[in-house]
Design a protein around this motif. Structure first.
Motif, mmCIF file in Angstrom:
data_model
loop_
_atom_site.group_PDB
_atom_site.id
_atom_site.type_symbol
_atom_site.label_atom_id
_atom_site.label_comp_id
_atom_site.label_asym_id
_atom_site.label_seq_id
_atom_site.Cartn_x
_atom_site.Cartn_y
_atom_site.Cartn_z
ATOM 1 N N ASN A 153 4.832 -11.571 -4.640
ATOM 2 C CA ASN A 153 3.549 -11.212 -3.950
ATOM 3 C C ASN A 153 3.564 -9.727 -3.527
ATOM 4 O OD1 ASN A 153 3.082 -13.837 -4.106
ATOM 5 N ND2 ASN A 153 3.619 -14.168 -1.859
ATOM 6 N N LEU A 154 4.568 -8.919 -3.247
ATOM 7 C CA LEU A 154 4.512 -7.505 -2.988
ATOM 8 C C LEU A 154 4.188 -6.825 -4.368
ATOM 9 C CD1 LEU A 154 5.064 -5.456 -0.923
ATOM 10 C CD2 LEU A 154 7.597 -5.269 -1.813
ATOM 11 N N ILE A 155 4.701 -7.053 -5.514
ATOM 12 C CA ILE A 155 4.189 -6.330 -6.696
ATOM 13 C C ILE A 155 2.651 -6.642 -7.001
ATOM 14 C CG2 ILE A 155 4.618 -6.517 -9.268
ATOM 15 C CD1 ILE A 155 7.694 -7.154 -8.439
ATOM 16 N N ILE A 156 2.114 -7.929 -6.747
ATOM 17 C CA ILE A 156 0.919 -8.065 -7.098
ATOM 18 C C ILE A 156 -0.124 -7.388 -6.220
ATOM 19 C CG2 ILE A 156 -1.037 -9.826 -6.829
ATOM 20 C CD1 ILE A 156 0.910 -12.002 -7.508
ATOM 21 N N ALA A 157 0.436 -7.235 -4.882
ATOM 22 C CA ALA A 157 -0.640 -6.497 -3.907
ATOM 23 C C ALA A 157 -0.250 -4.909 -4.221
ATOM 24 C CB ALA A 157 0.142 -6.696 -2.531
ATOM 25 N N ARG A 158 0.887 -4.582 -4.690
ATOM 26 C CA ARG A 158 0.944 -2.701 -4.994
ATOM 27 C C ARG A 158 0.174 -2.828 -6.251
ATOM 28 N NH1 ARG A 158 4.791 -1.270 -9.043
ATOM 29 N NH2 ARG A 158 5.019 1.008 -8.866
ATOM 30 N N THR A 159 0.287 -3.596 -7.221
ATOM 31 C CA THR A 159 -0.697 -3.540 -8.520
ATOM 32 C C THR A 159 -2.165 -3.455 -8.149
ATOM 33 O OG1 THR A 159 0.799 -4.618 -9.829
ATOM 34 C CG2 THR A 159 -1.248 -4.281 -10.782
ATOM 35 N N SER A 171 -9.875 -4.750 0.037
ATOM 36 C CA SER A 171 -9.134 -5.781 -0.305
ATOM 37 C C SER A 171 -9.246 -7.258 0.160
ATOM 38 C CB SER A 171 -7.626 -5.276 0.283
ATOM 39 O OG SER A 171 -7.607 -3.856 -0.071
ATOM 40 N N SER A 172 -10.343 -7.634 0.516
ATOM 41 C CA SER A 172 -10.542 -9.194 0.919
ATOM 42 C C SER A 172 -9.982 -10.058 -0.329
ATOM 43 C CB SER A 172 -12.168 -9.048 1.278
ATOM 44 O OG SER A 172 -12.771 -9.079 0.017
ATOM 45 N N ALA A 173 -10.324 -9.792 -1.292
ATOM 46 C CA ALA A 173 -9.830 -10.705 -2.476
ATOM 47 C C ALA A 173 -8.277 -10.734 -2.192
ATOM 48 C CB ALA A 173 -10.239 -10.177 -3.778
ATOM 49 N N LEU A 174 -7.673 -9.699 -2.306
ATOM 50 C CA LEU A 174 -6.174 -9.605 -2.055
ATOM 51 C C LEU A 174 -5.563 -10.139 -0.942
ATOM 52 C CD1 LEU A 174 -3.317 -8.369 -3.247
ATOM 53 C CD2 LEU A 174 -3.969 -6.288 -1.862
ATOM 54 N N ILE A 175 -6.096 -10.226 0.249
ATOM 55 C CA ILE A 175 -5.657 -10.708 1.377
ATOM 56 C C ILE A 175 -5.848 -12.205 1.222
ATOM 57 C CG2 ILE A 175 -6.169 -10.831 3.766
ATOM 58 C CD1 ILE A 175 -7.108 -8.118 3.896
ATOM 59 N N ALA A 176 -6.976 -12.628 0.719
ATOM 60 C CA ALA A 176 -7.353 -14.128 0.509
ATOM 61 C C ALA A 176 -6.200 -14.858 -0.232
ATOM 62 C CB ALA A 176 -8.778 -14.395 -0.063
ATOM 63 N N ILE A 177 -5.844 -14.093 -1.380
ATOM 64 C CA ILE A 177 -4.970 -14.707 -2.387
ATOM 65 C C ILE A 177 -3.533 -14.495 -1.772
ATOM 66 C CG2 ILE A 177 -4.349 -12.660 -3.660
ATOM 67 C CD1 ILE A 177 -5.357 -16.186 -5.098
ATOM 68 N N TYR A 230 0.747 -1.150 -0.069
ATOM 69 C CA TYR A 230 -0.040 0.006 -0.010
ATOM 70 C C TYR A 230 0.968 1.205 0.095
ATOM 71 C CZ TYR A 230 -3.011 3.588 1.729
ATOM 72 O OH TYR A 230 -3.940 4.901 1.948
ATOM 73 N N ALA A 231 1.831 1.262 0.882
ATOM 74 C CA ALA A 231 2.839 2.326 0.808
ATOM 75 C C ALA A 231 3.381 2.676 -0.478
ATOM 76 C CB ALA A 231 3.827 2.215 1.813
ATOM 77 N N LEU A 232 3.925 1.544 -1.323
ATOM 78 C CA LEU A 232 4.632 1.842 -2.484
ATOM 79 C C LEU A 232 3.611 1.885 -3.509
ATOM 80 C CD1 LEU A 232 6.941 -1.326 -2.115
ATOM 81 C CD2 LEU A 232 7.529 1.188 -2.226
ATOM 82 N N SER A 233 2.408 1.993 -3.693
ATOM 83 C CA SER A 233 1.476 2.274 -4.401
ATOM 84 C C SER A 233 1.086 3.755 -4.271
ATOM 85 C CB SER A 233 -0.033 1.438 -4.205
ATOM 86 O OG SER A 233 -0.663 1.881 -3.002
ATOM 87 N N SER A 257 -7.213 -0.668 -8.000
ATOM 88 C CA SER A 257 -8.522 -1.003 -7.164
ATOM 89 C C SER A 257 -8.876 0.182 -6.168
ATOM 90 C CB SER A 257 -8.641 -2.202 -6.753
ATOM 91 O OG SER A 257 -8.352 -3.273 -7.614
ATOM 92 N N ILE A 258 -8.109 0.693 -5.725
ATOM 93 C CA ILE A 258 -8.277 2.101 -4.851
ATOM 94 C C ILE A 258 -8.069 3.239 -5.557
ATOM 95 C CG2 ILE A 258 -7.912 2.607 -2.445
ATOM 96 C CD1 ILE A 258 -8.873 -0.087 -2.337
ATOM 97 N N PRO A 259 -9.039 3.726 -5.821
ATOM 98 C CA PRO A 259 -8.770 5.139 -6.603
ATOM 99 C C PRO A 259 -8.452 6.224 -5.823
ATOM 100 C CG PRO A 259 -11.087 4.768 -6.404
ATOM 101 C CD PRO A 259 -10.537 3.615 -5.949
ATOM 102 N N ASP A 260 -7.504 7.250 -6.460
ATOM 103 C CA ASP A 260 -7.059 8.276 -5.417
ATOM 104 C C ASP A 260 -8.238 9.315 -5.094
ATOM 105 O OD1 ASP A 260 -4.603 7.593 -5.753
ATOM 106 O OD2 ASP A 260 -4.105 8.572 -7.447
ATOM 107 N N GLU A 261 -9.275 9.282 -5.947
ATOM 108 C CA GLU A 261 -10.348 10.066 -5.668
ATOM 109 C C GLU A 261 -11.046 9.603 -4.347
ATOM 110 O OE1 GLU A 261 -9.621 10.450 -9.888
ATOM 111 O OE2 GLU A 261 -10.016 8.783 -8.560
#
Length: 298
Positions: free
Chosen positions: A157-163, A196-202, A101-104, A168-172
């Motif tokens: 995995n870090l790259i997947i989460a960052r992407t 981010s439930s899907a991300l956490i599960a994967i 999240y921080a790197l995103s 999926s989380i808009p700046d707006e």
């Protein structure tokens, strides 16, 4: 116009039949090896090796499972693997998700440099001996931490989460939350994580599979048998039941030992994979989402 609709409907039906037929064939190709291992694990090894066991088990024999579960270390191995998997997955997810999240966030200074350094480790590393020396100097040798901390964060995995966070989380949404007085920590825990439930599960699935299948690291960093994970315990059981040179003089004994070793080989696969086979159905609906997230350029 009616004829065109009718012809189009027929084409759709044929297309569906073709798709279902093809998917059924693929399903059988994927499932049959697993099914064969299951029935071979309690069938007569002679019949299995001669190709007489294909769809139905023959010569029911549970000697392989008896040998496996009679080993006193099997429960210890299961307990250790469950500990490594649960604790390791918890630590890995707790580090990977906030780090991604921080790197995103675009306003994070130097985030591109950090990502380049992380990606660099995917292609280059110090090698086995320097890594072993590092683990030993850190005081992790022959402790369960040696199987967790060195692999606490997997770069992919870090790259997947960052992407995921970037797409999926808009700046707006974050800007609207800031207007309402929401700071970064509150936004992450109250808004980003629930979305981010899907991300956490994967991530749980990816890390859990990795920790459960830990084998080589345990072989290198552990010398105390009471710390061995299940995979290493099963390896030792398999080696203990192979044919030794002393048995070669007794053909009958060697043949019997070979049959038992064959049963144990299939039984070991089932014992090792069974917990993951139970876990996967509960997380499989998130698996496709995780794969699609990883395929998007971040």
């Amino acid at each position: 116009m009616y004829m065109n609709v009718k012809a189009r409907s027929r084409s759709d039906i044929l297309f569906d039949i073709f798709n279902y037929g093809l998917l059924t064939i693929v399903l059988l190709i994927v499932l049959y090896p697993l099914y064969f291992v299951v029935i071979a694990s309690f069938s007569n090894p002679t019949l299995v090796n001669s190709g007489q066991v294909t769809l139905i088990p023959k010569g029911i024999n549970f000697e392989g499972y008896v040998r496996i579960f009679n080993d006193k270390m099997i429960l210890t191995g299961y307990g250790n693997s469950l500990l490594y998997t649960a604790l390791g997955t918890l630590i890995s997810v707790a580090i990977t998700i906030p780090g991604a999240y921080a790197l995103s966030r675009r306003e994070l200074a130097g985030r591109n440099l950090v990502m380049y350094m992380i990606v660099f480790t995917m292609f280059f590393n110090g090698g086995l001996i320097p890594t072993f020396i590092l683990v030993k100097n850190l005081g992790l040798y022959n402790s369960f931490w040696s199987l967790i901390l060195p692999v606490a964060v997997i770069p992919w995995n870090l790259i997947i989460a960052r992407t995921f966070f970037q797409t999926s989380i808009p700046d707006e949404l974050r800007e609207a939350a800031q207007i309402d007085g929401c700071n970064e920590f509150r936004f992450f825990f109250r808004i980003a994580l629930p979305l981010s439930s899907a991300l956490i599960a994967i991530m749980v699935l990816f890390y859990a599979v990795g920790y459960w299948n830990t084998y080589f690291s345990a072989l290198i960093y552990l010398k105390d048998e009471t710390l061995y994970p299940l995979q290493l315990v099963l390896r030792n059981i398999l080696i203990a039941n192979t044919i030794s040179p002393d048995m070669m003089e007794n053909v009958e004994q060697a043949s019997k030992q070979l049959e038992i070793a064959s049963l144990i080989q299939y039984g070991v696969i089932i014992v090792a994979a069974f917990p993951l086979l139970i876990l996967y159905p509960f997380l499989q609906r998130y698996f496709v989402k995780g794969v699609l997230v990883g395929s998007i350029k971040g």
